[in-house]
Scaffold this motif. Structure first.
Motif, PDB file in Angstrom:
ATOM      1  N   THR A 117      45.926  49.727  49.879  1.00 53.52           N
ATOM      2  CA  THR A 117      46.273  48.889  48.735  1.00 53.52           C
ATOM      3  C   THR A 117      45.738  50.684  47.772  1.00 53.52           C
ATOM      4  O   THR A 117      44.959  50.606  47.766  1.00 53.52           O
ATOM      5  N   ARG A 118      46.904  50.278  46.183  1.00 57.39           N
ATOM      6  CA  ARG A 118      46.155  50.847  45.254  1.00 57.39           C
ATOM      7  C   ARG A 118      46.329  53.123  45.843  1.00 57.39           C
ATOM      8  O   ARG A 118      45.025  53.144  44.919  1.00 57.39           O
ATOM      9  N   ILE A 119      46.457  52.812  46.510  1.00 59.72           N
ATOM     10  CA  ILE A 119      46.591  54.099  47.511  1.00 59.72           C
ATOM     11  C   ILE A 119      47.692  55.553  47.555  1.00 59.72           C
ATOM     12  O   ILE A 119      48.432  54.328  47.481  1.00 59.72           O
ATOM     13  N   PRO A 120      47.723  56.768  46.531  1.00 61.40           N
ATOM     14  CA  PRO A 120      49.298  56.575  46.755  1.00 61.40           C
ATOM     15  C   PRO A 120      49.958  57.289  47.416  1.00 61.40           C
ATOM     16  O   PRO A 120      48.635  57.340  49.011  1.00 61.40           O
ATOM     17  N   LEU A 121      50.951  56.702  48.560  1.00 58.76           N
ATOM     18  CA  LEU A 121      52.090  56.832  49.613  1.00 58.76           C
ATOM     19  C   LEU A 121      53.532  57.553  49.171  1.00 58.76           C
ATOM     20  O   LEU A 121      53.953  57.923  48.068  1.00 58.76           O
ATOM     21  N   THR A 122      53.039  58.988  49.831  1.00 60.26           N
ATOM     22  CA  THR A 122      54.565  59.204  49.974  1.00 60.26           C
ATOM     23  C   THR A 122      55.023  59.662  51.258  1.00 60.26           C
ATOM     24  O   THR A 122      54.334  59.025  52.461  1.00 60.26           O
ATOM     25  N   THR A 123      56.223  59.909  51.417  1.00 56.15           N
ATOM     26  CA  THR A 123      57.344  59.703  52.971  1.00 56.15           C
ATOM     27  C   THR A 123      57.665  61.129  52.709  1.00 56.15           C
ATOM     28  O   THR A 123      58.109  61.598  51.602  1.00 56.15           O
ATOM     29  N   LEU A 124      57.422  61.994  53.901  1.00 57.75           N
ATOM     30  CA  LEU A 124      58.293  63.114  53.763  1.00 57.75           C
ATOM     31  C   LEU A 124      59.768  63.301  53.898  1.00 57.75           C
ATOM     32  O   LEU A 124      60.217  62.518  54.285  1.00 57.75           O
ATOM     33  N   ASP A 125      60.080  63.920  53.210  1.00 59.03           N
ATOM     34  CA  ASP A 125      61.890  64.137  53.506  1.00 59.03           C
ATOM     35  C   ASP A 125      61.693  64.825  54.926  1.00 59.03           C
ATOM     36  O   ASP A 125      61.307  65.027  55.710  1.00 59.03           O
ATOM     37  N   GLU A 126      63.136  64.078  55.693  1.00 59.29           N
ATOM     38  CA  GLU A 126      63.365  63.921  56.586  1.00 59.29           C
ATOM     39  C   GLU A 126      62.671  63.830  57.280  1.00 59.29           C
ATOM     40  O   GLU A 126      62.198  65.126  58.488  1.00 59.29           O
ATOM     41  N   PRO A 127      61.833  63.169  57.350  1.00 62.38           N
ATOM     42  CA  PRO A 127      60.461  63.039  58.116  1.00 62.38           C
ATOM     43  C   PRO A 127      60.637  63.333  60.327  1.00 62.38           C
ATOM     44  O   PRO A 127      59.551  64.049  60.340  1.00 62.38           O
ATOM     45  N   MET A 128      61.678  62.659  60.524  1.00 61.20           N
ATOM     46  CA  MET A 128      61.211  63.452  61.732  1.00 61.20           C
ATOM     47  C   MET A 128      60.954  64.742  62.075  1.00 61.20           C
ATOM     48  O   MET A 128      60.718  64.791  63.275  1.00 61.20           O
ATOM     49  N   MET A 129      61.787  65.778  61.120  1.00 64.14           N
ATOM     50  CA  MET A 129      62.130  67.193  62.091  1.00 64.14           C
ATOM     51  C   MET A 129      60.175  67.850  61.062  1.00 64.14           C
ATOM     52  O   MET A 129      60.452  68.880  60.607  1.00 64.14           O
ATOM     53  N   ALA A 130      59.878  67.192  60.361  1.00 62.13           N
ATOM     54  CA  ALA A 130      58.931  67.036  59.327  1.00 62.13           C
ATOM     55  C   ALA A 130      57.567  67.832  60.852  1.00 62.13           C
ATOM     56  O   ALA A 130      57.496  69.546  59.818  1.00 62.13           O
ATOM     57  N   ASN A 131      57.209  67.499  61.531  1.00 58.13           N
ATOM     58  CA  ASN A 131      56.652  67.991  62.875  1.00 58.13           C
ATOM     59  C   ASN A 131      57.076  70.022  63.076  1.00 58.13           C
ATOM     60  O   ASN A 131      55.802  70.490  62.687  1.00 58.13           O
ATOM     61  N   VAL A 132      58.452  69.924  63.285  1.00 57.24           N
ATOM     62  CA  VAL A 132      58.775  71.108  64.053  1.00 57.24           C
ATOM     63  C   VAL A 132      58.810  72.346  62.918  1.00 57.24           C
ATOM     64  O   VAL A 132      58.345  72.697  62.729  1.00 57.24           O
ATOM     65  N   ARG A 133      59.134  71.862  61.533  1.00 54.08           N
ATOM     66  CA  ARG A 133      59.287  72.888  60.772  1.00 54.08           C
ATOM     67  C   ARG A 133      57.830  73.189  60.320  1.00 54.08           C
ATOM     68  O   ARG A 133      57.925  74.373  60.042  1.00 54.08           O
ATOM     69  N   GLY A 134      57.096  72.323  60.294  1.00 53.14           N
ATOM     70  CA  GLY A 134      55.629  72.951  60.495  1.00 53.14           C
ATOM     71  C   GLY A 134      54.751  73.872  60.941  1.00 53.14           C
ATOM     72  O   GLY A 134      53.896  74.622  60.731  1.00 53.14           O
ATOM     73  N   PHE A 135      55.350  73.407  62.370  1.00 56.81           N
ATOM     74  CA  PHE A 135      55.240  74.625  63.798  1.00 56.81           C
ATOM     75  C   PHE A 135      55.488  75.687  63.332  1.00 56.81           C
ATOM     76  O   PHE A 135      54.672  76.646  63.577  1.00 56.81           O
ATOM     77  N   VAL A 136      56.787  75.577  62.776  1.00 56.00           N
ATOM     78  CA  VAL A 136      57.538  76.651  62.523  1.00 56.00           C
ATOM     79  C   VAL A 136      56.462  78.134  61.265  1.00 56.00           C
ATOM     80  O   VAL A 136      56.467  79.554  61.194  1.00 56.00           O
ATOM     81  N   LEU A 137      56.405  76.826  60.292  1.00 54.22           N
ATOM     82  CA  LEU A 137      56.542  77.566  59.002  1.00 54.22           C
ATOM     83  C   LEU A 137      54.662  78.279  59.291  1.00 54.22           C
ATOM     84  O   LEU A 137      54.103  79.113  59.401  1.00 54.22           O
ATOM     85  N   GLY A 138      54.020  77.790  59.628  1.00 49.88           N
ATOM     86  CA  GLY A 138      52.463  78.495  60.405  1.00 49.88           C
ATOM     87  C   GLY A 138      52.331  78.987  61.889  1.00 49.88           C
ATOM     88  O   GLY A 138      51.860  79.956  61.175  1.00 49.88           O
ATOM     89  N   GLY A 139      53.166  78.815  61.991  1.00 50.53           N
ATOM     90  CA  GLY A 139      53.824  79.666  62.889  1.00 50.53           C
ATOM     91  C   GLY A 139      53.435  81.058  62.412  1.00 50.53           C
ATOM     92  O   GLY A 139      53.079  82.724  62.732  1.00 50.53           O
ATOM     93  N   LEU A 140      54.478  81.274  61.632  1.00 49.57           N
ATOM     94  CA  LEU A 140      55.030  82.778  60.823  1.00 49.57           C
ATOM     95  C   LEU A 140      54.346  82.916  60.129  1.00 49.57           C
ATOM     96  O   LEU A 140      53.498  84.874  60.475  1.00 49.57           O
ATOM     97  N   GLN A 141      54.022  82.345  59.512  1.00 53.84           N
ATOM     98  CA  GLN A 141      52.212  82.792  58.198  1.00 53.84           C
ATOM     99  C   GLN A 141      51.414  83.219  59.429  1.00 53.84           C
ATOM    100  O   GLN A 141      50.439  84.029  58.970  1.00 53.84           O
ATOM    101  N   SER A 142      50.731  82.789  60.822  1.00 54.54           N
ATOM    102  CA  SER A 142      49.424  83.295  61.554  1.00 54.54           C
ATOM    103  C   SER A 142      49.946  84.727  62.408  1.00 54.54           C
ATOM    104  O   SER A 142      49.785  85.711  62.399  1.00 54.54           O
ATOM    105  N   LEU A 143      51.379  84.436  62.524  1.00 54.19           N
ATOM    106  CA  LEU A 143      52.047  86.453  63.079  1.00 54.19           C
ATOM    107  C   LEU A 143      52.022  86.841  61.882  1.00 54.19           C
ATOM    108  O   LEU A 143      51.612  89.057  62.043  1.00 54.19           O
ATOM    109  N   ARG A 144      52.607  87.142  60.485  1.00 52.55           N
ATOM    110  CA  ARG A 144      52.284  87.774  59.512  1.00 52.55           C
ATOM    111  C   ARG A 144      50.817  88.615  59.326  1.00 52.55           C
ATOM    112  O   ARG A 144      50.493  89.299  58.881  1.00 52.55           O
ATOM    113  N   SER A 145      49.788  87.014  59.139  1.00 50.58           N
ATOM    114  CA  SER A 145      48.727  87.409  59.152  1.00 50.58           C
ATOM    115  C   SER A 145      48.011  88.755  60.154  1.00 50.58           C
ATOM    116  O   SER A 145      46.501  88.867  60.029  1.00 50.58           O
ATOM    117  N   ARG A 146      48.014  88.907  61.753  1.00 48.20           N
ATOM    118  CA  ARG A 146      47.661  89.477  62.132  1.00 48.20           C
ATOM    119  C   ARG A 146      47.748  90.795  61.823  1.00 48.20           C
ATOM    120  O   ARG A 146      48.504  91.406  61.240  1.00 48.20           O
TER     121      ARG A 146
END
Length: 335
Positions: A306-335
């Protein structure tokens, strides 16, 4: 074709996959998490010319062959009940078959980084074996070229949603810490992280078997009590709930809304209370819902947090794999 990063979330209900295409666009797809042993009976051979679907990928796992239907709208047979919901799913041949089918669907010959998701409570048990099994040259089927995977990284599933959330240009989380609740088919996972950066609070994070499937099975039980018939096809119930359409079974057209509401009241609050107890203090939190079943837990999350901000991600089923790719691309660029 060579790809930098592929994200794969082997969920108990659906397989989710994401990759960046040659034009730079992010592509996602999903299909039911069902791999069935291939049988070469005389009947199946004679029917194959007429009934075999181009969406079915025939893959090799050791000495066994599996058929995987990669059509996103495929409905598994009603006889598929267990849906790989055991904690050992990541070690099963079916998991390998599903991953191979996804890689064949993508069509890449080389993948620099393959990011796999696991439930939080199983990460320590299976992460190293997954890295070992899927790094290197993979022969996914008899008629396909080998796929070279340079590196495999295994992450807790909700970390993908956390990465995706933090990549959004208009983040709405203003609290000191973020609680990501990832409600899938077979598991509920949650992580608490500092809102700025990726400092995880492991003592307040965790995972638990049971999520969407608990609700769908309770709906099936309630329907059986009401109509005096067995209701075993959970995928039909899942589709009707997601599309807010009537369930067409036993010659009936059933409005599921009252059954969904009762099942939610009986199952979701208890599970969210478990998470609330694990995170202890909530004064620093903003709550984010993600995962294919997260809409079923939204009412319980509002009641408990209660009284805590609550957010639902867009296309929540795909959010994990989208984040995996975004994080992976960032890690490759930082090498």
């Amino acid at each position: 074709m060579e790809l930098d990063v592929v994200g794969f979330d082997g969920g108990h209900g659906r397989i989710k996959c994401c990759y960046c295409a040659a034009d730079g666009s992010m592509r996602t797809f999903s299909f039911p998490s069902v791999a069935q042993l291939h049988r070469d009976s005389a009947l199946e051979q004679s029917a194959r010319a007429f009934a075999d679907s181009p969406s079915i990928r025939r893959v090799n796992v050791g000495n066994s062959k599996f058929n995987v239907d990669t059509d996103p709208d495929a409905l598994p047979p009603a006889t598929v009940g267990e849906r790989n919901e055991g904690d050992d799913f990541a070690e099963r041949r079916e998991y390998t078959a599903l991953l191979y089918a996804a890689l064949l669907k993508i069509g890449a010959r080389r993948i620099r980084l393959l990011v796999l998701g696991l439930p939080v409570h199983l990460l320590g048990k299976y992460a190293e074996s997954l890295k070992e099994r899927f790094t290197g040259s993979l022969q996914c089927s008899d008629n396909s070229p080998r796929i070279l995977v340079d590196k495999v990284v295994v992450l807790p599933q909700p970390i993908g949603s956390l990465m995706y959330l933090k990549a959004l240009p208009s983040r709405r989380i203003t609290s000191y810490s973020t609680l990501v609740m990832d409600a899938g088919w077979g598991t509920m996972d949650w992580v608490v992280s500092s809102t700025e950066g990726f400092k995880l609070d492991h003592e307040r994070s965790g995972g638990s078997p049971g999520a969407g499937a608990l609700i769908y099975r309770r709906i099936a039980d309630l329907l059986a009590l009401e109509y005096g018939e067995r209701f075993d096809a959970l995928d039909h119930i899942d589709r009707a709930v997601r599309s807010n359409s009537k369930l067409m079974v036993h010659g009936l057209s059933i409005d599921l809304n009252p059954f969904v509401q009762q099942a939610k009241e009986e199952t979701t609050v208890e599970l969210v209370r478990k998470i609330r107890a694990r995170v202890r203090s909530t004064e620093d939190l903003g709550v984010v819902l993600t995962g294919g079943s997260c809409s079923l837990f939204a009412d319980a999350a509002r009641e408990i947090f209660t009284r805590i901000p609550l957010t639902t991600l867009d296309e929540p089923m795909m959010a994990n794999v989208r984040g995996f790719v975004l994080g992976g691309l960032q890690s490759l660029r930082s090498r």
